[in-house]
Design an enzyme around this catalytic site. Sequence first.
Site, PDB file in Angstrom:
ATOM      1  CD1 TRP A 106      -2.226  -2.404   1.883  1.00 21.67           C
ATOM      2  CD2 TRP A 106      -2.489  -1.416   0.174  1.00 21.67           C
ATOM      3  NE1 TRP A 106      -2.713  -3.001   1.477  1.00 21.67           N
ATOM      4  CE2 TRP A 106      -3.464  -2.613   0.690  1.00 21.67           C
ATOM      5  CE3 TRP A 106      -3.031  -0.776  -1.517  1.00 21.67           C
ATOM      6  CZ2 TRP A 106      -4.321  -3.197  -0.087  1.00 21.67           C
ATOM      7  CZ3 TRP A 106      -4.363  -1.088  -1.683  1.00 21.67           C
ATOM      8  CH2 TRP A 106      -4.786  -2.686  -1.618  1.00 21.67           C
ATOM      9  CG  ASP A 176      -3.562   3.891   4.104  1.00 19.32           C
ATOM     10  OD1 ASP A 176      -4.435   3.809   4.846  1.00 19.32           O
ATOM     11  OD2 ASP A 176      -3.401   3.766   3.827  1.00 19.32           O
ATOM     12  CE  LYS A 200      -7.995  -2.686   5.349  1.00 21.27           C
ATOM     13  NZ  LYS A 200      -7.645  -4.464   4.280  1.00 21.27           N
TER      14      LYS A 200
END
Length: 365
Positions: A106, A176, A200
């Site tokens: 990511w 992030d 999540k």
Amino acid sequence: MKQTTKRAYNFNAGPSALPLEVLQKAQEELVDYNNTGMSIMEMSHRSKDYETVHNEALSRLKTLYAIPDNYEVLFLQGGASLQFTMVPMNFLSEGKKASYVMTGSWSEKAFKEAKLFGQAVEAASTKENKYRNIPTLNEIQFDENDAYVHITSNNTIYGTQWKEFPETGEVPLIADMSSDILSKEVDVSKFGIIYAGAQKNLGPSGVTVVIIRKDLLEKANTTIPTILKYTTHADNNSLYNTPPTFGIYMLGEVLKWVEAQGGLKAIEKNNDEKAKVIYDVIDQSNGFYKGHATLESRSLMNITFRVTDEELEKQFLAEAKEAGFIGLNGHRSVGGCRASAYNAVPFETCQALADFMVEFQNKHS
């Protein structure tokens, strides 16, 4: 090892487990919210009923995370992937560079997007070590004139997590936090921006939370499309366009659930205990199971491991699925096994997996 109820042992990496109480309340209110004769999904985002839901969710998040008054909280769409673009579009100006700490897939994706808008450099990377660890703080190289430093706080694919964040001084630190937001207490004042997809720990997919320092809004690029400006959403209480209303409603209910658990101290303690029961099996398996991440970088959210015999690993995953364990396959890019133990995954689910792992090893050692 099969459960007696219809609920799965859900270790999906995202979208992931939601608190059962939240799902049950949403079920009760689905057709008729607050005696309106409408579902929350049917009502106008300009209505008083929805605005109450919206504003309460914002307020709860600010309180739970102890977000200082000099920050805005935004509910956006597009996931973290859109933030990979919005961050450099808004803040990577000509003559500046952005520094990215590379800890997995990511951060690689975020770095790739930043290079489309200006100069982006690697501040540190653990790629040579197959992203098994987080860089030490003294390995991170950036300049005091940088536009920002970007990190990924938890790496779902590799199972690593920052335990201590870098001090970047006047350079905004951008994180992030998609896969560990609200899993523990965080000093928000260390960051210029925190962003996270909801799927999540915060709720269903479709909502992206952005926590942004107000002084950065004043410095943001103004020559970009209106919908991609953070100021557009800050100036309109995240109601510039139609928001993902049901997702925000669910996010608000998840925040109520976090409060009912005892807040972030209790959530973090529970997450520690859940991860430990699985890591202990790995560490005590005499090499039958092998963790991917180094000890000091292990994630509490994503527990990544291999069964050292490849054929046995296939059998392990097949038998685990048969026993009701869902989502244990590692990411397609790396393989192996991964147990994602986000906030809403009960301790009993993690204990059940640990017991299954011990039984499987005993049968095949």
